[in-house]
Enzyme design. Structure first.
Site, PDB file in Angstrom:
ATOM      1  N   HIS A 140      -2.512  -2.650 -10.017  1.00  0.00           N
ATOM      2  CA  HIS A 140      -3.400  -1.884  -8.930  1.00  0.00           C
ATOM      3  C   HIS A 140      -4.780  -2.661  -8.904  1.00  0.00           C
ATOM      4  O   HIS A 140      -5.039  -3.477  -9.774  1.00  0.00           O
ATOM      5  CB  HIS A 140      -3.788  -0.436  -9.239  1.00  0.00           C
ATOM      6  CG  HIS A 140      -4.342   0.524  -8.003  1.00  0.00           C
ATOM      7  ND1 HIS A 140      -5.742   0.313  -7.832  1.00  0.00           N
ATOM      8  CD2 HIS A 140      -3.880   0.930  -7.340  1.00  0.00           C
ATOM      9  CE1 HIS A 140      -5.793   1.132  -6.749  1.00  0.00           C
ATOM     10  NE2 HIS A 140      -4.692   1.708  -6.429  1.00  0.00           N
ATOM     11  N   ASP A 196       2.542   5.501  -6.774  1.00  0.00           N
ATOM     12  CA  ASP A 196       3.991   5.082  -6.100  1.00  0.00           C
ATOM     13  C   ASP A 196       5.149   5.044  -6.861  1.00  0.00           C
ATOM     14  O   ASP A 196       6.295   5.141  -6.559  1.00  0.00           O
ATOM     15  CB  ASP A 196       3.836   3.972  -5.121  1.00  0.00           C
ATOM     16  CG  ASP A 196       3.021   4.197  -4.065  1.00  0.00           C
ATOM     17  OD1 ASP A 196       2.981   5.215  -3.490  1.00  0.00           O
ATOM     18  OD2 ASP A 196       1.967   3.345  -3.844  1.00  0.00           O
ATOM     19  N   HIS A 204       0.916  -1.300  -0.024  1.00  0.00           N
ATOM     20  CA  HIS A 204      -0.035  -0.136   0.055  1.00  0.00           C
ATOM     21  C   HIS A 204       0.854   1.114   0.023  1.00  0.00           C
ATOM     22  O   HIS A 204       1.664   1.618  -1.091  1.00  0.00           O
ATOM     23  CB  HIS A 204      -0.979  -0.224   1.052  1.00  0.00           C
ATOM     24  CG  HIS A 204      -2.224   0.709   1.372  1.00  0.00           C
ATOM     25  ND1 HIS A 204      -2.336   1.615   0.330  1.00  0.00           N
ATOM     26  CD2 HIS A 204      -3.001   0.999   2.277  1.00  0.00           C
ATOM     27  CE1 HIS A 204      -3.278   2.390   0.606  1.00  0.00           C
ATOM     28  NE2 HIS A 204      -4.005   2.174   1.762  1.00  0.00           N
TER      29      HIS A 204
HETATM   30  N1  CMC Z   1       4.594  -7.055 -10.500  1.00  0.00           N
HETATM   31  C1  CMC Z   1       4.517  -8.301 -10.934  1.00  0.00           C
HETATM   32  N2  CMC Z   1       3.262  -9.051 -11.203  1.00  0.00           N
HETATM   33  C2  CMC Z   1       2.198  -8.542 -10.513  1.00  0.00           C
HETATM   34  C3  CMC Z   1       2.294  -7.267 -10.096  1.00  0.00           C
HETATM   35  C4  CMC Z   1       3.436  -6.464  -9.839  1.00  0.00           C
HETATM   36  N3  CMC Z   1       3.759  -5.297  -9.368  1.00  0.00           N
HETATM   37  N4  CMC Z   1       1.145  -6.874  -9.326  1.00  0.00           N
HETATM   38  C5  CMC Z   1       0.461  -7.811  -9.650  1.00  0.00           C
HETATM   39  N5  CMC Z   1       1.115  -8.829 -10.371  1.00  0.00           N
HETATM   40  C6  CMC Z   1       0.405  -9.959 -10.976  1.00  0.00           C
HETATM   41  C7  CMC Z   1       0.327 -11.122 -10.052  1.00  0.00           C
HETATM   42  O1  CMC Z   1       1.438 -11.991  -9.490  1.00  0.00           O
HETATM   43  C8  CMC Z   1      -0.986 -12.015 -10.539  1.00  0.00           C
HETATM   44  O2  CMC Z   1      -0.411 -12.805 -11.633  1.00  0.00           O
HETATM   45  P1  CMC Z   1      -1.075 -14.305 -11.848  1.00  0.00           P
HETATM   46  O3  CMC Z   1      -2.392 -13.671 -12.107  1.00  0.00           O
HETATM   47  O4  CMC Z   1      -0.089 -14.756 -12.799  1.00  0.00           O
HETATM   48  O5  CMC Z   1      -1.042 -14.857 -10.403  1.00  0.00           O
HETATM   49  C9  CMC Z   1      -1.667 -10.871 -11.139  1.00  0.00           C
HETATM   50  O6  CMC Z   1      -0.572  -9.754 -11.606  1.00  0.00           O
HETATM   51  C10 CMC Z   1      -2.869 -10.224 -10.571  1.00  0.00           C
HETATM   52  O7  CMC Z   1      -2.335  -9.681  -9.087  1.00  0.00           O
HETATM   53  P2  CMC Z   1      -2.889  -9.855  -7.983  1.00  0.00           P
HETATM   54  O8  CMC Z   1      -1.966  -9.948  -6.767  1.00  0.00           O
HETATM   55  O9  CMC Z   1      -4.286 -10.608  -7.754  1.00  0.00           O
HETATM   56  O10 CMC Z   1      -3.619  -8.291  -7.612  1.00  0.00           O
HETATM   57  P3  CMC Z   1      -4.024  -7.571  -6.587  1.00  0.00           P
HETATM   58  O11 CMC Z   1      -5.184  -6.696  -7.147  1.00  0.00           O
HETATM   59  O12 CMC Z   1      -4.308  -8.507  -5.547  1.00  0.00           O
HETATM   60  O13 CMC Z   1      -3.045  -6.825  -6.026  1.00  0.00           O
HETATM   61  C11 CMC Z   1      -1.586  -4.683  -5.520  1.00  0.00           C
HETATM   62  C12 CMC Z   1      -2.717  -5.228  -6.318  1.00  0.00           C
HETATM   63  C13 CMC Z   1      -1.175  -3.382  -5.902  1.00  0.00           C
HETATM   64  C14 CMC Z   1      -1.204  -5.131  -4.349  1.00  0.00           C
HETATM   65  C15 CMC Z   1      -0.356  -5.401  -6.353  1.00  0.00           C
HETATM   66  O14 CMC Z   1      -0.667  -5.022  -7.864  1.00  0.00           O
HETATM   67  C16 CMC Z   1       1.145  -5.231  -6.188  1.00  0.00           C
HETATM   68  O15 CMC Z   1       1.740  -5.847  -5.310  1.00  0.00           O
HETATM   69  N6  CMC Z   1       1.654  -4.277  -6.713  1.00  0.00           N
HETATM   70  C17 CMC Z   1       3.217  -3.714  -6.195  1.00  0.00           C
HETATM   71  C18 CMC Z   1       3.052  -2.979  -5.044  1.00  0.00           C
HETATM   72  C19 CMC Z   1       2.381  -1.544  -5.252  1.00  0.00           C
HETATM   73  O16 CMC Z   1       2.981  -0.781  -6.073  1.00  0.00           O
HETATM   74  N7  CMC Z   1       1.403  -1.082  -4.289  1.00  0.00           N
HETATM   75  C20 CMC Z   1       0.968   0.310  -4.567  1.00  0.00           C
HETATM   76  C21 CMC Z   1      -0.381   0.332  -4.880  1.00  0.00           C
HETATM   77  S1  CMC Z   1      -0.875   2.161  -5.375  1.00  0.00           S
HETATM   78  C22 CMC Z   1      -0.893   2.753  -3.891  1.00  0.00           C
HETATM   79  C23 CMC Z   1      -1.764   2.377  -2.944  1.00  0.00           C
HETATM   80  O17 CMC Z   1      -3.085   2.799  -3.210  1.00  0.00           O
HETATM   81  O18 CMC Z   1      -1.272   2.207  -1.916  1.00  0.00           O
END
Ligand code: CMC
Length: 428
Positions: free
Chosen positions: A306, A362, A267
């Site tokens: 996201h 971010d 986050h």
């Molecule tokens: N790098 C590589 N792969 C990713 C990433 C990433 N940053 N984000 C998602 N994926 C992949 C994930 O491995 C999954 O792949 P598969 O379908 O093959 O298993 C797919 O994309 C869907 O990901 P998810 O984990 O189900 O997505 P989510 O909605 O649960 O997670 C998130 C959202 C923001 C936590 C995630 O994208 C992430 O960890 N990003 C990196 C951390 C980040 O930048 N966070 C800041 C968010 S914006 C500011 C805020 O609001 O705080």
């Protein structure tokens, strides 16, 4: 066309007609679907709330596919260009742009509450010299609860108003104190003759000069960053604010809980993680190898992806532009070149295209924060200052929403049942 959903339970052959309101069905309407009179009834299973609306809200609108973000209906691009953080905080809190008189009164209220009790300074002295500023921030915001016992009167609109001013006014002071403490510098008290952003700059950077004059470019950049971070509907920390607030404690402890949720690297801690990642990559030529590792499951590309945006985060676009303005003053942060190459490379890669992973807020914010001279540990604290306005607005909306009750999800129990106690000597 009837606004209903017909569901057939194949276990019993019975059909049910559920109303559809605003594109949702009520989870409680599922409860009538049961196999026998003593069956508990059907529940919705949604770990991490990926498809559950937990409230009705009129604060922030996001269209994740189109990359649209609006506060109270106003596009983020217009607010970032034309508004100030305090005006945007008013908009988020009350639902309309203030008149000149309303803005003056609001500014006066916030300015009046910028100081913190002297004991807060002593309290902060108790942390270790290398304490993470976000840990200090979370604890100190929670400690405000002990200074304002009147804040427990959450059903009193006047009290809610006062705590709103206190929270929005005091978080920059606490944030600046965490920074000064981490540098071993004396705390600088608020200067109430300055604007919100200029006062924050003064509390951060003033040394021996009697008055601190911040550069207008820096002041504007802080305003833009604060506006972009002010609210983001039902994200992890807003959900924490609402969930904790739903048991009716004072808003200081709820805000501390929200800030704790923000602290995590998935986050608000992501901007810190992005900077560390860019430093680790070290050079543009290492980008392909780094992306290969991410695709092989060795960590994530921080600042990408996201839950809601499946398009370019509109905040990231604005921050990218702001970075150029800040660099004209501070000199170019060399990490921007690695970030630009990483973005270019990832956006052409099938893995990121297929999953609709784009830069989020971010990805570029940390690069600006670093150019402004902040250590990475301060990044989540800088996020928390403006997001406090969003948390408070979410809390105020929740408290006055008759549909809300104490937040209490159900579970699907997967453990043992009815196991007989065995004395310790008889256990295998
Ligand atoms: N790098 C590589 N792969 C990713 C990433 C990433 N940053 N984000 C998602 N994926 C992949 C994930 O491995 C999954 O792949 P598969 O379908 O093959 O298993 C797919 O994309 C869907 O990901 P998810 O984990 O189900 O997505 P989510 O909605 O649960 O997670 C998130 C959202 C923001 C936590 C995630 O994208 C992430 O960890 N990003 C990196 C951390 C980040 O930048 N966070 C800041 C968010 S914006 C500011 C805020 O609001 O705080």
């Amino acid at each position: 066309m009837p606004e209903t959903l017909t569901v057939t339970d194949n276990r019993t052959g019975k059909s049910y007609e559920l109303p559809i309101v605003d594109g949702t069905v009520k989870a409680m309407d599922l409860r009538q679907i049961r196999t026998s009179a003593d069956d508990f009834g059907l529940m919705a299973y949604d770990p991490a709330f990926t498809n559950t609306a937990s409230c009705r809200s009129a604060i922030t609108f996001i269209d994740g596919d189109a990359g649209i973000l609006e506060y109270r209906g106003y596009p983020i691009e217009q607010l970032a260009e034309k508004s100030t953080y305090l005006e945007t905080a008013f908009l988020i809190t009350y639902g309309h742009l203030p008149t000149a008189a309303e803005l003056q009164t609001w500014t006066d209220h916030i300015t009046m509450h910028t100081f913190v009790h002297e004991n807060i300074r002593k309290f902060m002295d108790g942390f270790r010299y290398d304490a993470h500023p976000m840990g200090v921030f979370v604890s100190t915001v929670a400690a405000l609860s002990t200074f304002y016992p009147d804040a427990a009167d959450v059903d009193n609109p006047e009290s809610r108003e006062l705590q709103t001013w206190r929270l929005i006014a005091k978080v920059p002071t606490i944030a600046a104190f965490t920074y000064r403490q981490s540098r071993g510098l004396p705390f600088i008290y608020p200067d109430n003759s300055l604007s919100f952003a200029a006062n924050f700059a003064s509390m951060l950077w003033r040394m021996s000069e009697p008055n601190y004059h911040s550069n207008p470019v820096i002041e504007r950049a802080l305003n833009i960053l604060f506006i972009l971070h002010a609210d983001h509907e039902q994200n992890c920390s807003a959900n924490a604010m609402r969930a904790v607030g739903s048991s009716r404690p004072d808003p200081f402890v709820s805000t501390a809980a929200a800030a704790a949720a923000l602290y995590g690297p998935l986050h608000g801690g992501a901007n810190e993680a992005v900077l560390r990642m860019l430093v680790e990559i070290g050079d543009k030529k290492n980008v392909p190898d780094f992306v290969k590792k991410v695709k092989a499951g060795e960590g994530r590309l921080m600042g990408f992806g996201h839950r809601v945006y499946k398009n370019y985060d509109p905040r990231a676009k604005i921050i990218k532009r702001t970075a150029d303005e800040v660099f004209e003053l501070t000199g170019r942060n060399p990490l921007i070149d690695i970030a630009l190459e990483l973005e270019r490379y990832a956006l052409e890669d099938e893995y990121f295209i297929a999953r609709k992973l784009y830069p989020n807020v971010d990805f570029y914010s940390g690069i600006i924060y670093q150019a402004l001279g902040f250590p990475v540990e301060m990044f989540p604290v800088l996020f928390a200052i403006p997001r406090t306005a969003g948390w408070v607005a979410q809390w105020r909306e929740m408290i006055t929403d008759n549909e809300q009750k104490i937040a209490r999800p159900r579970q699907v129990y997967t453990g043992a049942r009815g196991v007989d106690y065995v004395p310790i000597g008889a256990r295998g």
